[in-house]
Write an enzyme that holds these catalytic residues in place. Structure first.
Site: not given
Ligand code: PGA
Length: 265
Positions: A15-16, A107, A177, A244-245
């Protein structure tokens, strides 16, 4: 408890968020595909998907189709509506026309910054399905929820509400999450991820039936790195990760996708 199987193909999803423009997305996807190819990555054993911003999707589609990369891709959100006077929203029909396979819905950054309720998340998931997309339905508890209600109560409730709007026999992905784990460097323990993932699978079973519970991939997300991915993937109810990161660094994301080569290390 829902029956466990090993025939769910794990999904490593990047997930950018709001990072990398369309030019950067081309360079990134090319490097990722080459890194995996160099490592003789077997895409039949692990699916690897990227979730770029909307403005990158056309570029990513053209590159993946043109170079026959085995990566899949999706959008970070989708409108609950099909078309019409919804300024700024993007229809699932448009995403499908760009060959998106997935759309993330719910999200915690959408729930938090845009006040999206679980009902809205359910409508978005239903819209994704209507247009032939696989919704990646995100649920998770805040630090406060964890303290007052434990880990699973809030994600279970969020998922029950979101699934109420869906047809029974359907492909979905669920991502657990914990909000406190996202971007914090403090991942949940593999045991917590397994416990909540198992409870979410039970919700899927109650809402959508045993077959769907058995076939649905449940991901863990929140500070996943190459150093901890294997510990999550060893859990029987965890079928992948929403990253993510660490999905913004080619070599690190490729290493996460290649977790099978470091399981047991
Ligand atoms: P993180 O984000 O890997 O940077 O913690 C995960 C996510 O928000 O999906």
């Amino acid at each position: 408890m829902a029956e466990l199987t090993t025939d769910r193909i794990p999904l490593i999803a990047g997930n950018w968020k709001m990072n990398l423009d369309h030019l950067q997305s081309i360079a990134f996807v090319q490097k990722l595909a080459w890194a995996l190819k160099d490592a003789r990555f077997d895409f039949s054993t692990v699916e690897v998907a990227v979730f770029p911003p909307f403005t990158d999707l056309r570029s990513v589609q053209s590159l993946i189709a043109g170079d026959k990369f085995e990566l899949t891709f999706g959008a970070q959100d989708v409108s609950e509506h099909d078309s019409g006077a919804y300024t700024g929203e993007v229809s699932g029909a448009f995403l499908k026309a760009l060959d998106c396979k997935f759309a993330i819905v719910g999200h915690s950054e959408r729930r938090g910054h845009h006040a999206e309720s679980s009902e809205t998340v359910g409508s978005k998931a239903a819209a994704a399905i209507r247009h032939g997309l696989v919704p990646v339905i995100c649920v998770g508890e805040t630090a406060e929820d964890l303290e007052t209600k434990g880990a699973s109560a809030v994600p279970v409730e969020q998922l029950e509400i979101a699934l109420a709007a869906l047809p029974k026999s359907v492909e979905i992905v669920v991502a657990y999450e914990p909000v406190w784990a996202i971007g914090s460097g403090q991942a949940a323990t593999p045991e917590q991820a397994e416990d909540v993932a198992g409870k979410l699978r039970e919700v899927i079973g109650r809402s959508l039936g045993a077959d769907t519970a058995k076939s649905t991939r449940v991901l863990y997300g929140g500070s996943v790195k190459s150093g901890n991915i294997a510990s999550f993937m060893r859990q029987p109810n965890v079928d992948g990760a929403l990253v993510g990161g660490a999905s913004l660094v080619v070599d690190e994301f490729a290493k996460i996708a290649r977790y099978q080569s470091h399981v047991g290390v």
